[in-house]
Write a protein that holds these residues in place. Sequence first.
Motif: not given
Length: 378
Positions: A282, A285, A289, A307, A311
């Motif tokens: 997380v 991620v 971003s 990815a 996840a």
Amino acid sequence: MLALRLSRGSHPLVLLRRLLLAAASAGVGFLLLCTLSYAVTGPHPADPAAQRLAWCLAPLAATVQLAVAVARTDPGTRPRQGLSAVGLGPVRMSALAAASTAVSAVLGSAVALLFFLHLRGDLSGTPFDGDAAELLAAGEPLPLGAVLLLLALVPVLGAGAAALAFRPPRRRTGEPPGDEPEHSTEAPTGLPWGVALTAVGVAVEAYTARGTEGTGGTPGGVLAGWTLTAVGLAMAGPGIVHLCGRVLQSVRPGAMRLLAGRALMDDARRIGRPLGVVCAVVSAVIAASALAGERPQPFGPLTALGAMLVAACTTATLLTSAVEARQDRAATRAGLLELGAPAALLQATALLRAVVLLAVFAPLTWAVAELAALPLRH
């Protein structure tokens, strides 16, 4: 044959977990075949094939972790009393877990090969035949040995990891079977090392991202930094969960806090590692971003697929580990109900455990992500 019979007669939820493992194996196999097709088209100085292969290691490791979790929650491979008398001792159960894992993984690898050949145009007469022929190097022959080796990675590694997970623990001298406790409430010893590895991984990610700012490439240093971060959080996770349980029981606790804290201490090693890996995913991620906001189109479709696999596999592993913990607490839960404990108390205890873990790991995830993405904002 026994593994196939157990697969046929399994509960639908067990079959669903095996299908998830097969789907993950198919995704990893497809990524590896795409990397091979990229390598056979010739040398690529700007984006070496070895670097692309390295980016496949994260989905591969996540899939192997899922394979172990699925094998541990499989009712057909869980150790039970009386099985040794019919020839299903620890060694045979370990082999059975490996065989069951290999069956699901081989199925996924076969699907990956068919889908890959279909998109290359090698299988005619099907929809979307050859739509990715240029991307997958349809005009170049693929070495058969390399194809088989790559497709065998998930079945072999997954089966081996499942067999090791069911390996019987070593007993001390003079200790008969049954003396060792199934769960240990001793504090895990990996917390300091996990914190140190996490700090080093975040530093490597930040340094590498700063050194490649404004470029379109994805350096291997970012992968190395994230790997160190993930390993560090996986090592620190059990210690953090155990500490949460200990703090929850401090300062004159009631029945609910006592039960919740003891359960967290019992399950620290089981759910701490997958929880730490989910925390790392997380945070990656969130950091990605920020990278996407700084660079135009930084990620391709295969990177996005990898990815998504990481996840999905890490989340499924965490949920599967939680199911395993619930299965192991079934006898304790039944005993408490027989003693007159209200069911609402046990439900509130489970909710309290979830809230405590979320309250601890959510800020930790945000902090790791912010530290990793901080150089990208300058």
